[in-house]
Design an enzyme around this catalytic site. Sequence first.
Site, short mmCIF file in Angstrom:
data_model
loop_
_atom_site.label_atom_id
_atom_site.label_comp_id
_atom_site.label_asym_id
_atom_site.label_seq_id
_atom_site.Cartn_x
_atom_site.Cartn_y
_atom_site.Cartn_z
N GLN A 1 105.75 -1.51 0.20
CA GLN A 1 106.97 -2.61 0.73
C GLN A 1 108.19 -1.72 0.56
OE1 GLN A 1 107.51 -5.56 2.09
NE2 GLN A 1 109.67 -5.16 1.96
N GLN B 1 111.25 -2.03 2.12
CA GLN B 1 112.46 -2.66 2.24
C GLN B 1 112.88 -3.02 0.68
OE1 GLN B 1 113.11 -6.06 4.55
NE2 GLN B 1 115.28 -5.58 5.23
N PRO C 1 104.95 -10.01 -2.02
CA PRO C 1 105.79 -10.61 -2.69
C PRO C 1 106.66 -11.47 -1.73
CG PRO C 1 106.46 -8.23 -2.81
CD PRO C 1 105.03 -8.36 -2.40
N GLY D 1 107.03 -13.11 2.39
CA GLY D 1 106.33 -14.11 3.39
C GLY D 1 105.72 -13.15 4.51
N GLY D 2 106.58 -12.39 4.89
CA GLY D 2 106.38 -11.31 5.85
C GLY D 2 107.19 -10.17 5.81
N MET D 3 106.69 -9.07 6.42
CA MET D 3 107.71 -7.79 6.27
C MET D 3 107.58 -7.43 7.84
SD MET D 3 109.79 -5.85 5.19
CE MET D 3 110.67 -4.59 6.26
N GLU D 4 108.87 -6.97 8.54
CA GLU D 4 108.69 -6.78 10.18
C GLU D 4 108.42 -5.37 10.52
OE1 GLU D 4 111.28 -7.83 8.19
OE2 GLU D 4 113.20 -6.79 8.46
N HIS E 1 109.50 -15.30 13.19
CA HIS E 1 110.35 -14.69 12.35
C HIS E 1 110.25 -12.99 12.55
CE1 HIS E 1 113.73 -14.29 9.26
NE2 HIS E 1 112.78 -13.20 8.93
N GLU E 2 109.08 -12.73 11.97
CA GLU E 2 108.76 -11.44 11.79
C GLU E 2 108.78 -10.61 13.29
OE1 GLU E 2 109.21 -10.25 9.20
OE2 GLU E 2 108.79 -12.21 8.09
N HIS F 1 112.13 -10.07 14.44
CA HIS F 1 112.75 -8.95 13.91
C HIS F 1 112.62 -7.51 15.08
CE1 HIS F 1 114.72 -9.68 10.12
NE2 HIS F 1 113.78 -10.10 9.70
N GLU G 1 119.11 -10.70 9.26
CA GLU G 1 118.45 -11.96 8.93
C GLU G 1 118.83 -13.05 9.52
OE1 GLU G 1 115.52 -11.70 7.84
OE2 GLU G 1 115.42 -9.65 6.78
N ASP H 1 117.76 -5.80 -3.45
CA ASP H 1 117.04 -6.69 -3.22
C ASP H 1 117.57 -7.92 -3.76
OD1 ASP H 1 114.93 -5.13 -2.64
OD2 ASP H 1 114.15 -4.77 -4.46
N TYR I 1 120.34 -15.35 5.49
CA TYR I 1 119.28 -15.90 6.52
C TYR I 1 119.93 -17.29 7.11
CZ TYR I 1 115.40 -13.15 4.53
OH TYR I 1 114.75 -11.89 4.24
N ARG J 1 103.78 -14.45 -3.79
CA ARG J 1 104.97 -14.53 -3.18
C ARG J 1 106.16 -15.09 -3.71
NH1 ARG J 1 105.01 -18.16 2.62
NH2 ARG J 1 107.08 -17.88 3.25
N LYS K 1 109.05 -16.47 -3.23
CA LYS K 1 109.71 -17.60 -2.93
C LYS K 1 108.55 -18.68 -3.18
CE LYS K 1 109.22 -20.42 1.09
NZ LYS K 1 109.22 -20.72 2.78
ZN LIG Z 1 113.35 -11.38 7.96
#
Ligand SMILES: [Zn+2]
Length: 634
Positions: free
Chosen positions: A169, A171, A300, A302-305, A329-330, A333, A352, A407, A415, A589, A591
Site C-alpha cells: 500500500q 499511498q 486497511p 476499501g480499495g486502492m486505485e 470509485h476505484e 480514479h 478524491e 495519511d 471525498y 478495513r 473505515k
Molecule cells: Zn479514492
Amino acid sequence: MGASPDNSGMKTLFAALALGASVVSAAPADPIVPGRDYHSYADVSAFRVKHLDLDVEASFADKRLSGVADLTVTRVAADATQLTLDTRDLGIRQVWWRKDAATLVPLRFQLGARDSMLGSPLHIEVPAEAGRPEFTVRISYQTRPQASGLQWVDAALTAGKTHPFLFTQSQAIHARSWIPLQDSPQVRLTYNATVHVPKDMRAVMSAQPLDDNNGALAADGVYRFEMPQAIPSYLIALGVGKLEFRATGPRTGVYAESSIVDAAAREFSETEQMIQVSEKLFGPYRWGRYDLLILPPSFPFGGMENPRLSFITPTVIAGDRSLTALIAHELAHSWSGNLVTNATWRDLWLNEGFTVYLQGRIMRAVYGDAREAMEETLDLATLRGELAELPPHDQVLAIDLRNRDPDDAFTQVPYIKGALFVSWLGSRFGVEPVDQFLHDYFDHFQFQSIATEQFRAYLEANLLPRKPGAVTARELDEWMLAPGLPKYAVLPHSDAFELVDSARRDWLAGKLPVSGLPAKQWTTHEWVHFVDGLPKQVPAAKLAELDAAYQLTATGNSEVAFSWLRVAIRNEYAPAWPRLDSYLTSIGRRKLIKPLYEDLMKTPAGAERARAIYARARANYHPIAVNTLDAIVR
Ligand SMILES: [Zn+2]
C-alpha cells in the site's frame, strides 16, 4: 503540531466568517507554497527520476523484499551532483552508477537521520561525468519486516489459510518503505519489474504482465511486468499470493484466492459496463486492462486505485452487488487521480472529490437514480458526522498538512465535500457541460500532476466563461478555503429513505409491529439508513425484537453489521458482543473498525472491552491501521 493554526489565527478566521468575508485561511504564519511537496526529501529542481527497473525477491520467511532498483534519472540542474531519494526503514547495501551495460561504478552514499514521518533521505553523490541529460544509478537494498507499505499476512489470515499473502500500500508516502525513489506524487515514472516469489504463488502488479502463461503459475516463480505509462510512485503496487484469475469481460477480470474467486467474479461482473459508461462521459480508458485483486480482510482501505489492477477489500463481496460503488470509485480514479494527479497531498481533493463525483455518474448510469440518491445521502450523513468532530482547519478542501502525516488527509472532506463542490458546479452550469468540462480537463492535464491553484485557473478559463456570473469568485473561495459546507450547497435527497424514516418512527412509537416493517424489499442502503437513524438510546427489548426478526447481529453484510454494532455499543446490547469481537478481529478495513473502537472508548466498560480486543487484534492489522488505532485505544 506545526501545521495546526494557533488560537489567534483561528479567532481571525472566525471573525472573518462572522463579518461575511469568504476568504479564510487556517495556515500557520508562513504561507504555504502551492505545488511544493512537504512530504518528500527529493529536490525535483535538481534531479527527476523518470524510470524504475526493479528486480526483487519476496521472502516470506524473513518478511523481506530484497534486490536492486535501477533508477533512470534526468539531471535537471546542470551543476547538481547530490541526488536525494526517499527511503523509510530500508537497508541500503550498495549504490553504483551504471556507466554502460557491463560497467558499474560504485558511488558514495549516505543515509540521513530517520524522521518518524518522512523516513530517511538517501543522499547519493553523482559525479558530473555520470552525464546529462540522464544517467542510471543502481541501488542494492532490502526492506525490513516492519516496512510501513508492506503487509506480510500469515496463512491463517487468508481466505484459503494455506499460503501467506503479501500486498503493498504505497499511498500516501509508503512506496519509500519498499523502493528507494523520489516518493512524491509530482514525480511520474514508468517502470519494469521482475519479481521472484515461491513457486506455488503468483505475483501481480499495477502493470502489464509480460509473460503469457495462459493464466497458469510461472514454473520458476518469476514474474515480469511493464508499466509503460508514467505514474506517480504511490501507484506502484505488488501483490503475492496463492491467486487464481477469472475473466469477467474482454478487458476485465479478478485475481483472488481460489475459495473466493468465483464469488468475486460474480459480484463484480458489471465492471466492463462501468468502463463503457465512464469512457462515454470522460474519454477513453487509457490503461489497457482493468483487473481487480481481492486482498485479505486486513487491507486497511476499501480499495486502492493501482492502475490496471485495483486492490479491493473482500468486505464488499456482499453477495448481492450492493457494495459495488467501491469498484466504480476505484475505476473512476483511472481518470481523476491516476491520469490527472494531485501534485501534493494538500491537493488530495482533486483526486478524491472528482473521483466520488465520477463514481456517482457511473453508478447512476448502471444502477439508476434511486440507488445513487441513497448512496449520496448516506455519504452526506458520514460527512456531517465528521464535520461535527473535525477542527475547522481540517474541513477545508486544500488542507494544510505541513509537519503532519499525509495519511491524516484521508477524511470525508476531500471525498464528499469535494464531490459536492463538483455537483454544485453542475447545478449552476448544467450536468452535461460539467461532464464535458471534466472530459476536457482530463485530456488537457493527462499524465500530469497538478495543484489546486492550477485546477482553479483552468476552471476560471474554461468553465466560468460559458455562463458568466453563474458562480462568483467569492463562492469558489468559500468552497475551497472555508470550513464546513456552504449554505448554497446542493444536497442529495432520497425518497426511499423517507419511507424508511417513517417506518422507523412508527415502529419506535409502537404503532407498527416489527413484523410490519417493509423490510423484505430493503436493500443494504435502506438497512444502513434505518439502523443509522435509530435514536441514541433504544430499549434493549426493542433491539432484541429487531435482532430476532432480521438477524442483524448475524448479518453477513459488512456495512449493515458496522451500523448495527455501533448501535449495540452505545446501548450496551450484550448479545452483539461475540460478533463485535469476531468483526474487529477478522476485518482490518480502517473505515469499518476505527469508529467502533472510538465508540467503545467513550465509556469505562467499553474502553476495557476495546483494549482486550485490540490486544489480540493488533498484530494482524496493517501498519497504517495500527498507526491510527494506537492513538485511539490507550
Ligand atoms: Zn479514492
